[in-house]
Design an enzyme around this catalytic site. Structure first.
Site, PDB file in Angstrom:
ATOM      1  N   GLU A 157       0.832  -1.206   0.000  1.00  0.00           N
ATOM      2  CA  GLU A 157       0.000   0.000   0.000  1.00  0.00           C
ATOM      3  C   GLU A 157       0.877   1.271   0.000  1.00  0.00           C
ATOM      4  OE1 GLU A 157      -4.300  -1.111   1.829  1.00  0.00           O
ATOM      5  OE2 GLU A 157      -2.799  -0.582   3.301  1.00  0.00           O
ATOM      6  N   GLU A 233      -6.647  -7.505  -0.360  1.00  0.00           N
ATOM      7  CA  GLU A 233      -7.136  -7.480   1.018  1.00  0.00           C
ATOM      8  C   GLU A 233      -8.624  -7.195   0.986  1.00  0.00           C
ATOM      9  OE1 GLU A 233      -5.000  -4.955   3.671  1.00  0.00           O
ATOM     10  OE2 GLU A 233      -3.037  -5.759   3.128  1.00  0.00           O
TER      11      GLU A 233
END
Length: 578
Positions: A157, A233
């Site tokens: 991320e 995710e």
């Protein structure tokens, strides 16, 4: 065997393949329970398992890299393969994961001037050393070499933190240089800004989200015009923080979003399949204006609970997955209540934990200057009757104050407190506790301890003495110690200890009669408890126990109204309303 990213999706040995995966962090689950959790992953209908690699779990001291016991990543991946599961490995070096310092070793982030998650040579050189230690374990288990690893992630991320494409390409080169030939990918939150900043055109971009699947996949497709769509995710729950509620989400709502995702033909990784526990004070923290440390429990309201039992989402997700892929007929057994019993605890003088030697400073030092790996440190300075009060620029993260042996109060970072009243002259002794290293955003890598200067009503306090507390040695300090009568309330800091028999089954320790502190079972540090909640139990994995003479040691830092170790039948993770 081959695994590739094609224009029309993933291909395994040339055949179309959809990843249906779940996150299971080997460092949050006792190694003797890996097999059980992986079996349940297959029973859910998953074909892949996903794990981060926490650099600091393997390398708590500079120059070491451990792969024994709990740290045996190779064994974990081999067990996954034995259960018919492919594997996705996410080695960071930054992992977030609500884990201490986002997985980065504190000896690394304590280096003066280092700039983490950048092209800083200090950081990249250390990362290269880490990759040289860990990636051969992964490379040997790639599908291209007959193993089960199908993909490896680059960073994590990154679009939420930076936009340095040269840095990401440096990581790619380092990873490829260690023999990784399976596809590489990045993941970012599924919005335009982060997907742009965090990815590379030559790598597969994937998204992270937990709702509005159709909308999020459309956003991802704008940034990944061809190739597979994947949610790396799928947030099916959330983590808990001290002083807040236990987070839950409705199983059927989450299942409906999962169904939308799979119906669109996308691949998925459930975050989490099984959260487990932040054993050993390895919890992280967040600070977006208010410092909020994360609980020991990482239950996450996941399909498999903290103790590994199937929860409501397990059954709801299994039914959804069965509409899109084969699901084994075998299902896991349901939760069996744990034994209930109590253990009397004797208690010993806390001063036994005080270090024998201190370092001296003419100014107030930060804890990282003495030992960046320490969780607890003791600061000492002499004060006069004129000083009256001591004020610190910042406290990271909690202080228990004493004048000579007299308790004079505590200071909590979570409450933005910075001052202690001084009732007179004497030796000021401060027990300072690190409640969790920040794992996200700008305060990543910050130092711990008391941030100076420290000023009183009349002067700046100088001539400090500081020493780290070796908390790993504390359980041994109760051996042969004189104990006071059991059962009555006690003021902390105090070491409490007792023994009990057990049959090797999982247990749940009730902490509702205690204030705040840490617990060891048979010398293994379970983690931190705190009356701030939400959770009032601690998970004790059965493999830690033996049939007779199990030891429990509690370091209570505040006060215990009833210092008895009470084991209860099921977990109590706290209230669910904000």
């Amino acid at each position: 065997m081959s695994f590739e990213v094609a224009d029309d999706g993933f291909r395994c040995d040339g055949e179309p393949f959809r990843i249906i995966s779940g996150s299971l962090h080997y460092f949050r689950v006792h190694p003797d329970q890996w097999d059980d959790r992986l079996r349940k992953a297959r029973q859910l209908g998953l074909n892949t398992i996903d794990t981060y690699v926490a650099w600091n779990f393997h390398s708590s001291r500079e120059g070491e890299f451990r792969t024994d016991g709990w740290r045996d990543l190779g064994r974990f991946l081999d067990l996954a393969e034995a259960h018919g599961l492919y594997a996705i490995v996410r080695p960071g070096p930054y992992i977030c994961a609500e884990w201490r310092n986002a997985g980065l070793p504190t000896w690394l982030t304590a280096r003066p001037g280092i700039k983490v998650r950048t092209s800083d040579p200090l950081y990249l050189d250390a990362t290269a050393d880490f990759y040289r230690a860990v990636l051969p374990i992964v490379a040997d288990r790639q599908v291209s070499r007959g193993g089960n690893v199908v993909m490896v992630q680059v960073e994590n991320e990154y679009g939420a933190y930076g936009d340095d494409a040269a840095y990401l390409r440096s990581l790619v080169a380092l990873i490829r240089g260690q023999g990784i030939d399976v596809p590489l990918f990045t993941c970012d939150q599924a919005n335009d800004e982060m997907l742009t900043r965090g990815g590379l055109p030559e790598l597969l971009r994937t998204g992270t989200f937990g709702s509005r699947s159709k909308e999020r996949l459309a956003t991802l497709r704008r940034h990944q015009p061809t190739g597979p769509l994947m949610c790396t995710e799928f947030w099916n729950g959330w983590f808990d923080s001290w002083g807040q509620q236990h987070h839950t989400t409705a199983a059927q709502e989450s299942a409906a979003d999962l169904d939308d995702l799979l119906a669109a033909g996308a691949s998925v990784n459930l975050y989490m399949l099984h959260g487990g526990t932040n054993f050993g004070l390895n919890n992280g923290a967040n600070d977006k204006g208010v410092y909020v440390p994360i609980t020991t429990s990482y239950d996450y309201d996941a399909p498999l609970r903290e103790d590994g039992a199937p929860g409501p989402k397990f059954h709801a997700f299994r039914e959804v997955i069965s509409r899109h892929a084969p699901v084994p007929a075998e299902a896991p057994s349901e939760f069996v209540p744990a034994p209930e019993f109590e253990v009397d605890l004797g208690h010993s003088d806390w001063t036994a934990v005080l270090p024998e030697s201190f370092e001296s400073f003419d100014r107030l030092p930060e804890q990282d200057e003495v030992d960046p790996e320490a969780i607890f440190a003791v600061y000492e300075a002499d004060v006069t009757a004129d000083d009256q009060v001591v004020v610190f620029d910042e406290v990271r993260d909690r202080v228990f104050g004493f004048l000579d042996s007299l308790p004079i109060g505590s200071v909590e970072r979570t409450q933005h407190q910075r001052a202690l009243t001084l009732p007179g002259a004497g030796r000021l002794r401060l027990l300072v506790e690190d409640l969790g290293r920040v794992n996200y955003a700008a305060r990543l890598g910050e130092s711990k301890g008391l941030i100076g200067p420290a000023r009183t009503a009349v002067r700046e306090l100088t001539n400090w003495r500081i020493a780290a507390v070796d908390h790993d040695s504390l359980p041994t300090l109760t051996d042969g110690a004189d104990t006071l009568p059991v059962g009555r309330p006690v003021a902390g800091p105090v070491l409490l200890s007792g023994t009990f028999d057990a049959a090797g089954v999982d247990l749940f320790l009730d902490t509702s009669g205690f204030g705040t502190g840490i617990v060891w079972i048979n010398g293994v540090l379970l983690g931190r408890y705190w009356s701030a909640g939400p959770t009032t139990t601690m998970f004790v994995p059965g493999p830690l126990l033996r049939e007779q003479h199990n030891s429990i040691v509690v370091w209570e830092l505040a006060a215990a109204s009833r210092p008895v170790a009470k084991f209860v039948s099921d977990p109590q993770l706290g209230h669910t309303e904000a």
